[in-house]
Design an enzyme around this catalytic site. Structure first.
Site, short mmCIF file in Angstrom:
data_model
loop_
_atom_site.label_atom_id
_atom_site.label_comp_id
_atom_site.label_asym_id
_atom_site.label_seq_id
_atom_site.Cartn_x
_atom_site.Cartn_y
_atom_site.Cartn_z
N ASP A 218 1.67 1.89 6.62
CA ASP A 218 0.73 1.27 5.80
C ASP A 218 -0.17 0.52 6.34
O ASP A 218 -0.09 -0.82 6.31
CB ASP A 218 1.62 0.60 4.75
N SER B 234 -1.82 -2.05 3.68
CA SER B 234 -1.08 -3.51 3.75
C SER B 234 -1.04 -4.34 4.89
O SER B 234 -1.32 -5.67 4.63
CB SER B 234 0.24 -3.02 3.26
N TYR C 231 -0.83 1.53 -8.88
CA TYR C 231 -2.27 0.94 -8.88
C TYR C 231 -2.74 0.71 -10.33
O TYR C 231 -2.14 1.20 -11.36
CB TYR C 231 -3.24 2.22 -8.32
N GLN D 104 5.77 2.84 4.18
CA GLN D 104 5.43 1.12 4.41
C GLN D 104 5.33 0.89 6.13
O GLN D 104 4.28 0.26 6.07
CB GLN D 104 6.66 0.45 3.83
N ARG E 124 1.62 5.18 -1.37
CA ARG E 124 2.23 3.74 -1.72
C ARG E 124 3.77 4.01 -2.03
O ARG E 124 4.16 3.85 -2.97
CB ARG E 124 1.50 2.73 -2.59
P1 NAD Z 1 -5.50 -2.96 -4.56
O1 NAD Z 1 -6.26 -3.62 -3.12
O2 NAD Z 1 -5.77 -1.75 -4.89
O3 NAD Z 1 -6.01 -3.93 -5.71
C1 NAD Z 1 -5.81 -5.10 -5.75
C2 NAD Z 1 -5.36 -5.90 -6.86
O4 NAD Z 1 -6.49 -5.78 -7.74
C3 NAD Z 1 -4.21 -4.90 -7.49
O5 NAD Z 1 -3.05 -5.69 -7.51
C4 NAD Z 1 -4.78 -4.40 -9.02
O6 NAD Z 1 -3.83 -4.40 -9.86
C5 NAD Z 1 -5.73 -5.61 -9.08
N1 NAD Z 1 -6.70 -5.43 -10.22
C6 NAD Z 1 -7.60 -3.97 -10.29
N2 NAD Z 1 -8.44 -4.05 -11.24
C7 NAD Z 1 -8.25 -5.40 -11.91
C8 NAD Z 1 -8.93 -6.17 -12.80
N3 NAD Z 1 -9.72 -5.56 -13.28
N4 NAD Z 1 -8.66 -7.29 -13.14
C9 NAD Z 1 -7.81 -8.12 -12.36
N5 NAD Z 1 -6.82 -7.51 -11.26
C10 NAD Z 1 -7.15 -6.16 -10.95
O7 NAD Z 1 -4.05 -3.36 -4.39
P2 NAD Z 1 -2.95 -3.12 -3.15
O8 NAD Z 1 -2.78 -4.43 -2.56
O9 NAD Z 1 -3.55 -1.90 -2.49
O10 NAD Z 1 -1.77 -2.69 -3.91
C11 NAD Z 1 -1.60 -1.74 -5.02
C12 NAD Z 1 -0.34 -1.59 -5.65
O11 NAD Z 1 0.28 -0.73 -4.63
C13 NAD Z 1 0.37 -2.73 -5.63
O12 NAD Z 1 1.22 -2.31 -7.00
C14 NAD Z 1 1.26 -2.95 -4.74
O13 NAD Z 1 2.72 -3.68 -4.95
C15 NAD Z 1 1.58 -1.46 -4.27
N6 NAD Z 1 2.19 -1.31 -2.78
C16 NAD Z 1 3.04 -0.56 -2.64
C17 NAD Z 1 3.48 -0.24 -1.45
C18 NAD Z 1 4.53 0.48 -1.09
O14 NAD Z 1 5.49 0.64 -2.12
N7 NAD Z 1 4.58 1.29 0.28
C19 NAD Z 1 2.70 -0.94 -0.32
C20 NAD Z 1 1.56 -1.89 -0.63
C21 NAD Z 1 1.53 -2.08 -1.99
#
Ligand code: NAD
Length: 369
Positions: free
Chosen positions: A130, A133, A228, A127, A122
């Site tokens: 990805d 996403s 994460y 991106q 990530r």
């Molecule tokens: P994910 O599918 O791993 O998780 C979904 C959400 O569930 C996350 O926001 C996580 O904080 C939340 N979560 C986990 N345990 C929880 C709990 N017990 N109670 C409530 N919420 C809980 O998430 P994702 O969509 O894959 O994104 C993960 C991270 O990666 C985020 O910070 C996102 O901004 C980041 N991200 C970065 C990039 C990049 O820079 N290339 C791209 C996509 C996502």
């Protein structure tokens, strides 16, 4: 003269999978890069891309992929519904490697290398490839639409001659890519939306979409270095359940998207809380494939308890296969472009993206999963 690198587009074996891994527009770009492309007959049909659309850009359509193939692309190449593999090839696909030991056996037997799309780091540079996403965004959007279609009330505030109807109150648990898109979708439909996440950084994003952010004060510092969420201690899990209970009971609909990479989805909705919800309420648990955020979720089913519907969808992107394929295909194209920078089938393991995503090399697992 060296042979052209050939890419083979697999027809998905999983009957419920409607997406295709490369669409004609990106095939055209690959061919312009000097590659050959073969399509397994009908691979794009369910997504809305016909054999002739591929042929028009120079693709060879075959009944079975030939053994000339160097790179196989797929949405789910190691589906439990079987597959045929081209020995010594590189497979680019999402996989279930963390839970399915058979994949490594198949790769050993066929001397396959695997780039697993779910291992994308990530980081900003990754991106554009990805797929987590691009597909999660569709999941969130579709989850919002399930809520709209299955609630027994309007989503927006309606002021009519026959009286005023209050907007639906929607709670979104987990505000990663899917959760934020779910918030945006139900917000656009006029819902009164509340978002919750254990990463405090998510609060700003939730608010920027015009939703309310709720947080449990005890759960500070719930984020890893890689952005994460961290798995919570038993004590924290209990306090989370208590904290969320009153919001879940008040909601007309809950969309739950919380997950932690490589771990079962955290339980956030207990059966005893569901029993206190209003009849007619809806829960859409998009974490169902990871075990679900709700105790009563059944994968791929809709369960009804006390007139409350609980959906456990198994593959929402496949229900919007045209656009899902377009963005997945762009992720795959960008990855191939990165891989073949020197126009050679050599893995540049100094590139942190390739290093993270090449999970199997010539039949041998190279990443701890
Ligand atoms: P994910 O599918 O791993 O998780 C979904 C959400 O569930 C996350 O926001 C996580 O904080 C939340 N979560 C986990 N345990 C929880 C709990 N017990 N109670 C409530 N919420 C809980 O998430 P994702 O969509 O894959 O994104 C993960 C991270 O990666 C985020 O910070 C996102 O901004 C980041 N991200 C970065 C990039 C990049 O820079 N290339 C791209 C996509 C996502």
């Amino acid at each position: 003269m060296s042979e052209k690198i050939t890419v083979g587009i697999l027809k998905e074996r999983d009957k419920s999978e409607n997406r295709v891994s490369l669409v004609p527009r990106d095939v055209n770009l690959l061919i312009k890069m000097g590659l050959s492309v073969e399509l397994e007959n009908g691979a794009g049909e369910k997504a809305g891309f016909l054999n002739k659309d591929y042929e028009n850009v120079g693709t060879k359509v075959s009944k079975k992929l030939s053994d000339k193939i160097n790179i196989i692309t797929s949405v789910n190449a190691f589906s439990s519904q079987g597959n045929s593999y081209v020995k010594n090839s590189l497979v680019i696909s999402t996989t279930n490697l963390r839970n399915d030991n058979k994949i490594i056996e198949i790769c050993k037997k066929n001397n396959l290398s695997v780039i697993a799309m779910e291992f994308v780091p990530r980081i900003a540079r990754a991106q554009k490839l990805d797929a987590l996403s691009s597909q999660a965004s569709i999941t969130g959007y579709k989850a919002g639409l399930i809520v709209a279609n299955s609630l027994n009330k309007y989503i927006p505030l309606m002021m009519t001659a026959a009286g005023t109807l209050l907007p639906a109150n929607v709670l979104v648990l987990g505000a990663g890519v899917a959760g934020l898109q779910a918030i945006a979708t139900v917000k656009r439909l006029g819902a009164d939306v509340t978002g919750y996440d254990i990463r405090l950084a998510a609060g700003e994003e939730i608010r920027s979409l015009g939703a309310k952010f709720i947080s449990n004060e005890i759960l500070q510092d719930s984020e890893t270095d890689g952005d994460y969420a961290k798995e919570q201690s038993k004590k924290n899990q209990k306090s989370q359940l208590e904290f969320l209970k009153e919001y879940i009971i008040k909601a007309d609909a809950v969309i739950s998207t919380a997950s932690i990479p490589g771990r079962p989805a955290p339980k956030l909705i207990e059966k005893k809380t569901i029993q206190l919800m209003k009849p007619g309420s809806v829960i859409v648990d998009v974490s169902a494939p990871l075990g679900g955020n709700c105790e009563c979720t059944k994968l791929g089913e809709m369960v009804i308890i006390n007139n409350i519907k609980i959906f456990g969808p198994s593959n929402l992107p496949s229900e919007m296969p045209y656009d899902a394929s377009i963005v997945y295909s762009k992720n795959i194209f960008n990855l191939i472009e990165l891989l073949l920078q020197d126009k050679k089938m050599e893995m540049n393991l100094h590139d942190e993206i390739i290093d993270a995503m090449l999970v199997i090399e010539k039949g041998k697992k190279r990443i701890r999963v």
